[in-house]
Scaffold this motif. Structure first.
Motif, mmCIF file in Angstrom:
data_model
loop_
_atom_site.group_PDB
_atom_site.id
_atom_site.type_symbol
_atom_site.label_atom_id
_atom_site.label_comp_id
_atom_site.label_asym_id
_atom_site.label_seq_id
_atom_site.Cartn_x
_atom_site.Cartn_y
_atom_site.Cartn_z
ATOM 1 N N ALA A 3 0.850 -1.191 0.000
ATOM 2 C CA ALA A 3 0.000 0.000 0.000
ATOM 3 C C ALA A 3 0.882 1.237 0.000
ATOM 4 C CB ALA A 3 -0.915 0.018 1.217
ATOM 5 N N VAL A 4 0.544 2.169 -0.872
ATOM 6 C CA VAL A 4 1.140 3.494 -0.844
ATOM 7 C C VAL A 4 0.043 4.410 -0.325
ATOM 8 C CG1 VAL A 4 2.105 5.393 -2.183
ATOM 9 C CG2 VAL A 4 2.764 3.042 -2.707
ATOM 10 N N VAL A 29 -5.242 5.629 -0.850
ATOM 11 C CA VAL A 29 -4.516 4.379 -0.680
ATOM 12 C C VAL A 29 -4.440 3.675 -2.029
ATOM 13 C CG1 VAL A 29 -4.427 2.141 0.480
ATOM 14 C CG2 VAL A 29 -5.305 4.147 1.709
ATOM 15 N N LEU A 30 -3.214 3.508 -2.526
ATOM 16 C CA LEU A 30 -2.967 2.721 -3.727
ATOM 17 C C LEU A 30 -2.604 1.326 -3.252
ATOM 18 C CD1 LEU A 30 -0.727 5.321 -5.585
ATOM 19 C CD2 LEU A 30 -3.195 5.006 -5.816
ATOM 20 N N THR A 80 0.674 -2.229 -10.563
ATOM 21 C CA THR A 80 2.030 -1.800 -10.907
ATOM 22 C C THR A 80 2.920 -1.587 -9.676
ATOM 23 O OG1 THR A 80 1.396 0.536 -11.030
ATOM 24 C CG2 THR A 80 1.291 -0.736 -13.081
ATOM 25 N N LEU A 81 2.334 -1.597 -8.484
ATOM 26 C CA LEU A 81 3.156 -1.507 -7.269
ATOM 27 C C LEU A 81 4.054 -2.734 -7.109
ATOM 28 C CD1 LEU A 81 0.621 -0.005 -4.693
ATOM 29 C CD2 LEU A 81 2.484 1.160 -5.882
ATOM 30 N N HIS A 82 3.694 -3.821 -7.797
ATOM 31 C CA HIS A 82 4.501 -5.040 -7.743
ATOM 32 C C HIS A 82 5.465 -5.151 -8.918
ATOM 33 C CE1 HIS A 82 2.872 -6.922 -4.178
ATOM 34 N NE2 HIS A 82 1.687 -6.507 -4.546
ATOM 35 N N ILE A 142 3.505 7.308 2.574
ATOM 36 C CA ILE A 142 4.080 6.174 3.308
ATOM 37 C C ILE A 142 3.792 4.897 2.538
ATOM 38 C CG2 ILE A 142 3.900 4.807 5.436
ATOM 39 C CD1 ILE A 142 3.163 7.473 6.837
ATOM 40 N N MET A 143 4.806 4.024 2.439
ATOM 41 C CA MET A 143 4.624 2.746 1.779
ATOM 42 C C MET A 143 4.677 1.635 2.817
ATOM 43 S SD MET A 143 6.556 1.217 -1.524
ATOM 44 C CE MET A 143 7.700 0.025 -0.893
ATOM 45 N N ILE A 144 3.738 0.699 2.727
ATOM 46 C CA ILE A 144 3.704 -0.434 3.651
ATOM 47 C C ILE A 144 3.599 -1.710 2.828
ATOM 48 C CG2 ILE A 144 2.437 -1.576 5.506
ATOM 49 C CD1 ILE A 144 1.345 1.156 6.330
#
Length: 150
Positions: A3-4, A29-30, A80-82, A142-144
């Motif tokens: 999550a971004v 939240v992305l 695309t976060l992956h 923040i990225m989690i």
């Protein structure tokens, strides 16, 4: 699950020139879903997002959560976060879950988020070509990654 999270004063998502979801103060939240993500990842990430103390208190310190400021959430699926850029210049999305796996997880994430938050959230549409607008507040981003809980 990645999550971004961006603290925003406003955010919206448009699909086919129609606003699908919009919020004022809150979090954009992305969400990137991987094929191995499960119920435990959903529960942990929802709780973490809702309880992040990233809103300013009366002294301007980041000390308040989304609930403390009665903020909203706009949730956007984003495979695309992956992306892996390890080889070459064309990203690989091999870690991202395929739609038949990701869509049920995304829909369940929405239900759990709404239950924990106690109100509906705004969303995009899984797999759609979306235009996302936001006014990042701070900026705070923040990225989690649920695979890095320790």
């Amino acid at each position: 699950m990645i999550a971004v999270i961006q603290r925003v004063t406003e955010a919206s998502v448009t699909i086919d020139q129609q606003v699908k979801g919009a919020i004022n103060q809150g979090l954009l939240v992305l969400l990137g879903i991987a094929s191995e993500d499960n119920e435990e990842d959903i529960e942990w990430l929802v709780k973490k997002i809702i309880n992040l103390r990233i809103f300013g208190d009366e002294e301007g310190k980041m000390n308040l959560s989304l609930n403390d400021v009665a903020g909203d959430i706009l949730l956007i699926s984003q495979f695309t976060l992956h992306a892996s850029t390890k080889k070459g210049n064309r990203p690989s999305y091999i870690k991202a879950a395929k739609p038949d796996v990701a869509i049920p997880i995304y829909e369940h994430f929405i239900k759990i988020m709404e239950k924990q938050l106690g109100k509906p959230i705004a969303t995009g549409e899984f797999g759609a070509d979306m235009k996302v607008r936001l006014l990042n507040d701070g900026p705070v981003t923040i990225m989690i990654d649920t695979k890095n809980k320790q």
